[in-house]
Structures are given as C-alpha cells and as structure tokens.
Design an enzyme around this catalytic site. Sequence first.
Site, PDB file in Angstrom:
ATOM      1  N   GLU A  33       0.832  -1.216   0.000  1.00  0.00           N
ATOM      2  CA  GLU A  33       0.000   0.000   0.000  1.00  0.00           C
ATOM      3  C   GLU A  33       0.859   1.254   0.000  1.00  0.00           C
ATOM      4  O   GLU A  33       0.738   2.099   0.891  1.00  0.00           O
ATOM      5  CB  GLU A  33      -0.899   0.019   1.247  1.00  0.00           C
ATOM      6  CG  GLU A  33      -1.797  -1.187   1.425  1.00  0.00           C
ATOM      7  CD  GLU A  33      -2.507  -1.194   2.786  1.00  0.00           C
ATOM      8  OE1 GLU A  33      -2.227  -0.338   3.643  1.00  0.00           O
ATOM      9  OE2 GLU A  33      -3.352  -2.077   2.983  1.00  0.00           O
ATOM     10  N   PRO A  34       1.742   1.431  -0.962  1.00  0.00           N
ATOM     11  CA  PRO A  34       2.604   2.618  -0.929  1.00  0.00           C
ATOM     12  C   PRO A  34       1.832   3.886  -1.302  1.00  0.00           C
ATOM     13  O   PRO A  34       1.009   3.873  -2.211  1.00  0.00           O
ATOM     14  CB  PRO A  34       3.667   2.316  -1.993  1.00  0.00           C
ATOM     15  CG  PRO A  34       2.991   1.377  -2.950  1.00  0.00           C
ATOM     16  CD  PRO A  34       1.990   0.587  -2.140  1.00  0.00           C
TER      17      PRO A  34
ATOM     18  N   ARG B  35       3.322   7.654  -0.186  1.00  0.00           N
ATOM     19  CA  ARG B  35       4.373   8.668  -0.334  1.00  0.00           C
ATOM     20  C   ARG B  35       5.418   8.314  -1.394  1.00  0.00           C
ATOM     21  O   ARG B  35       5.825   9.166  -2.173  1.00  0.00           O
ATOM     22  CB  ARG B  35       5.063   8.846   1.016  1.00  0.00           C
ATOM     23  CG  ARG B  35       6.001  10.038   1.090  1.00  0.00           C
ATOM     24  CD  ARG B  35       6.828  10.008   2.387  1.00  0.00           C
ATOM     25  NE  ARG B  35       6.085   9.660   3.546  1.00  0.00           N
ATOM     26  CZ  ARG B  35       5.554  10.531   4.414  1.00  0.00           C
ATOM     27  NH1 ARG B  35       5.742  11.817   4.252  1.00  0.00           N
ATOM     28  NH2 ARG B  35       4.870  10.101   5.460  1.00  0.00           N
TER      29      ARG B  35
ATOM     30  N   ARG C  33       2.473  20.140   6.490  1.00  0.00           N
ATOM     31  CA  ARG C  33       3.500  19.232   7.035  1.00  0.00           C
ATOM     32  C   ARG C  33       4.568  19.946   7.865  1.00  0.00           C
ATOM     33  O   ARG C  33       4.942  19.459   8.927  1.00  0.00           O
ATOM     34  CB  ARG C  33       4.141  18.393   5.927  1.00  0.00           C
ATOM     35  CG  ARG C  33       3.123  17.555   5.128  1.00  0.00           C
ATOM     36  CD  ARG C  33       3.775  16.513   4.228  1.00  0.00           C
ATOM     37  NE  ARG C  33       4.372  15.459   5.013  1.00  0.00           N
ATOM     38  CZ  ARG C  33       5.644  15.334   5.240  1.00  0.00           C
ATOM     39  NH1 ARG C  33       6.499  16.180   4.701  1.00  0.00           N
ATOM     40  NH2 ARG C  33       6.095  14.361   6.003  1.00  0.00           N
TER      41      ARG C  33
ATOM     42  N   CYS D 258      -2.646  34.029  10.148  1.00  0.00           N
ATOM     43  CA  CYS D 258      -2.388  34.669  11.441  1.00  0.00           C
ATOM     44  C   CYS D 258      -2.047  33.647  12.516  1.00  0.00           C
ATOM     45  O   CYS D 258      -2.795  33.456  13.480  1.00  0.00           O
ATOM     46  CB  CYS D 258      -3.610  35.473  11.861  1.00  0.00           C
ATOM     47  SG  CYS D 258      -5.061  34.434  11.986  1.00  0.00           S
ATOM     48  N   GLU D 259      -0.955  32.934  12.346  1.00  0.00           N
ATOM     49  CA  GLU D 259      -0.479  31.969  13.334  1.00  0.00           C
ATOM     50  C   GLU D 259       1.042  31.950  13.244  1.00  0.00           C
ATOM     51  O   GLU D 259       1.590  31.920  12.132  1.00  0.00           O
ATOM     52  CB  GLU D 259      -0.920  30.540  12.982  1.00  0.00           C
ATOM     53  CG  GLU D 259      -2.385  30.338  12.878  1.00  0.00           C
ATOM     54  CD  GLU D 259      -2.901  29.309  13.872  1.00  0.00           C
ATOM     55  OE1 GLU D 259      -2.143  28.869  14.757  1.00  0.00           O
ATOM     56  OE2 GLU D 259      -4.080  28.985  13.753  1.00  0.00           O
TER      57      GLU D 259
HETATM   58  N1  LLP Z   1      -1.608   1.992   4.449  1.00  0.00           N
HETATM   59  C1  LLP Z   1      -2.101   2.442   5.611  1.00  0.00           C
HETATM   60  C2  LLP Z   1      -2.997   1.572   6.379  1.00  0.00           C
HETATM   61  C3  LLP Z   1      -1.749   3.707   6.088  1.00  0.00           C
HETATM   62  O1  LLP Z   1      -2.211   4.132   7.255  1.00  0.00           O
HETATM   63  C4  LLP Z   1      -0.874   4.529   5.315  1.00  0.00           C
HETATM   64  C5  LLP Z   1      -0.497   5.865   5.758  1.00  0.00           C
HETATM   65  C6  LLP Z   1      -0.406   4.020   4.085  1.00  0.00           C
HETATM   66  C7  LLP Z   1      -0.773   2.751   3.692  1.00  0.00           C
HETATM   67  C8  LLP Z   1       0.518   4.801   3.194  1.00  0.00           C
HETATM   68  O2  LLP Z   1       1.726   5.053   3.806  1.00  0.00           O
HETATM   69  P1  LLP Z   1       2.924   5.746   2.979  1.00  0.00           P
HETATM   70  O3  LLP Z   1       3.411   4.753   1.946  1.00  0.00           O
HETATM   71  O4  LLP Z   1       2.397   6.964   2.342  1.00  0.00           O
HETATM   72  O5  LLP Z   1       3.924   5.995   4.004  1.00  0.00           O
HETATM   73  N2  LLP Z   1       0.366  12.747   6.818  1.00  0.00           N
HETATM   74  C9  LLP Z   1       1.629  12.113   7.145  1.00  0.00           C
HETATM   75  C10 LLP Z   1       1.628  10.653   6.743  1.00  0.00           C
HETATM   76  C11 LLP Z   1       0.494   9.842   7.333  1.00  0.00           C
HETATM   77  C12 LLP Z   1       0.483   8.414   6.875  1.00  0.00           C
HETATM   78  C13 LLP Z   1      -0.758   7.731   7.307  1.00  0.00           C
HETATM   79  N3  LLP Z   1      -0.903   6.378   6.845  1.00  0.00           N
HETATM   80  C14 LLP Z   1       2.755  12.891   6.496  1.00  0.00           C
HETATM   81  O6  LLP Z   1       2.488  13.917   5.865  1.00  0.00           O
HETATM   82  O7  LLP Z   1       3.917  12.550   6.647  1.00  0.00           O
END
Ligand code: LLP
Length: 419
Positions: A278-279, A281, A317, A347-348
Amino acid sequence: MNRFPITTLTEGNSGLQLEAVALADIAARFGTPTYVYSRAALESAWREWSAALAGRDTLICYAVKANSNLGVLNVFARLGAGFDILSGGELSRVLAAGGSAGKVVFSGVGKSRAEMQQALRAGVRCLNLESPAELDRLESVAAEMNVRAPIAFRVNPNVDPKTHPYISTGLRDNKFGVAFEDALALYRKAAASKHLKVSGIACHIGSQLLDPAPMAEAAAKLRGLVEKLAAEGIVLEHIDLGGGLGIRYDDEVPPSMRDYTAPLLATMEGRKEQLCFEPGRSLVGNAGLLLTQVEYLKHGSSKNFAIVDAAMNDLVRPALYDAYHQMVAVKASTTPAQRYEIVGPICESGDFLGHDRELALAEGDLIAILSAGAYGMAMSSNYNTRGRCAEVMVDGDKVHLVRQRESIESLYALESILP
Ligand code: LLP
C-alpha cells in the site's frame, strides 16, 4: 545524487522546469500557489515498484490518502494499480478516476455502516478490520445485505518503525490494528461466520520509513501467524504488507524499492498468497511540488522573512510534523542570497513552510517547494477562508489543469444566514 529529489525537475534556460515545461510559464498561466505534478515521475515511481516485485504474484494498492486528485488516481488506474482507501469518499474518487473496485482494499479504524454498505455494494477486494467491534458491525451489515464480506485483520505487530511519532502506527500503544495475540481468535470467529469471507491479513507500521528492518521484522511475525492459520485450515488469499517506504526530502537516503522489498519477499519465500503493498508517499511524494510567489520581504531585527502566497493551509506538514521540504528559487536572481524564514499570510506563528533558508529573493519571485506530491494538497484546508490551490499535471511539454483553484464564493456556498 541528483541535485533535486524530484528527478524530472531540471534547470533550463528559463529557470526551473518540470519535464519540458518551465515553472514560470505554469505560474503565469495558472497563478500561484499551485501544486504541480509530473506524470513521468509518477510513472517512473510506479515502474520502480513493479520492477522490484517482478516475478512474484503481487498487487500494488496505491494509498489514496497521499494524493487523491482524480488525475493522479487515473494515471495509476491506467497502469493497472489497485488502491488502498480510508473512507467512502476515497472509494468514490477511485471509481470516478477509472479504478476498479475489485482491486480496492479498505483500511481504517472507524468505518461507518454506510461506508461498509458502499464498499460491499461496489464489490471491494477486501475490508481490513481493526477491532472486534468492527468485525461485529461488518457481519451485521453483510447479513442485512445478504452478502459475504471479504475481510482481513490488520494486525499490530508491535514493532518500532523508528519514524516520527505522529506517523508511526505499529506499536502496541497505537490505535491501529488488532493486537497480535488476539488475531487467531478473531480469525476463528470470522471463519465461522457465513457472512464473512476470510481473504487476507494486513499490517502497516508507519510512514516515511528509512530502514527496511522494522517492516521485515513485522513480516516475519506475520508469516508465523499465517502459518498458524493455515494449520487450522484458515487459508488466506493475500498478505498485505502495507505502505510506509520513505522518500528523500533533504539528504536522507531511503532504501530503493528493491532494497525495501527484497527482505519482505525473502521472508515470504515459498508462501503462495498474493502479496499486496500500500505505498503512498513513495509513489507520489517526489512527483510533485508546490509553486508559490514571494509577496513581501520583511527584514526584522534578528530574522528576515519571506512572506509567500502559500501557507500552512496549503501545506501543513512543516507546521504539523516540523517536516522539511527543500525550496528552490525558480529563476536565478542577481540579488544576494540571505537567510529567510519562509512564512505564509495566515495569522499563526505556526504558519511557516521553512526555517532559515538561504535564498536569493526579490518580491514577485517564484519558489518551488519540493517533495510536496504526498500529503500536501490532500491535507490542505480552507483556514482563513483561503481557496485551495489549483493542481496541474505536466506531461512532457503539456500541462493539464487537474483541479481548478477554489473560488471564494464556493467556500461559503453551503452556508446560510439566519432568516
Ligand atoms: N496503508 C495504511 C494503512 C496507512 O495508514 C498509510 C499511511 C499508508 C498505507 C501509506 O503510507 P505511505 O506509503 O504513504 O507511508 N500525513 C503524514 C503521513 C500519514 C500516513 C498515514 N498512513 C505525512 O504527511 O507525513
């Protein structure tokens, strides 16, 4: 190492360009702030993932939460992607973008009855359950609809992903997943239900992982559980190893997709289940940037501020995780470089995009904020009644508007005044 973490970003005669399009032309045509994505970068990240998994039965389910723009989803759908969703809204987006429900896995700790119904009607591949209560609810929804719901349990392997605490999810104290020790009993219960079909097992330990070892440790635990289940006649179709692979924002050296997945594939050697990933990012993060313009330069007694037209509502972020995003002036300037706090108009005091950045800037200059393709637009808001950014996708020498800038009227169109 490339100078920029975004590999399709280069310096051309008219300043920075993404693929064959000058960022200055994008700003002139679509205004700022604007999120700019590179189709070639999206596709090359996808190809890198696919190549790393070649020869094994796998399904890559792009984590929609990272960037849910229909244009982005459609690029992946055309490549045959599956999708990992977290809400009924994300399911609707996937279908609107041409994705197929049969390749969707539905994650998340708080699925409502309506979302379960929507997912079952659409025919998703699997619902990943995260608590005994969710199991009971899904069973009753499936019974009402007279269907058999395909399920996996997301198990919490209790390993430390060594990442930011806000984005680590696989420790015992996190809200995510069912406890490893409880999984067996839950699988027995699900297997005995005539409205549930045990389909897989899932695990996700955190995000922006720079070390493959914690996930490999989790995978080994998962395999142990899969074997115990098999010994009881509970046979799974797939093992979902989640997302989490990190990217380069600054000078990090994340593992390649091959180096990240190799120990996972080795751990699962000899198992017949399909492997899902489940990629999020790692597919979109370095395929996007946020283009912003300097409104004012303000020279304080101890600090210089560059006040830009993007703000924490557009890219949260830095404020939320103290995250670092590289910033580059779109055109070389003749003014001397100085150290700036890069801040927005909100305004923060938390409204900053970067600290202490050495840049040569004049009012009106454009800055590219890099590595903003993941969790950028997706986490944006309308704070301070700011319309959200336009989003465009570069494809070779073409630029497509994939989301219009929000008009101010649209921001209060759903509101009303008292009679
Ligand atoms: N699968 C599940 C169950 C997840 O909770 C997540 C991310 C992913 C896959 C994808 O993960 P990735 O490959 O993108 O690392 N907003 C934060 C990141 C929160 C990630 C939440 N879950 C940030 O901006 O760094």
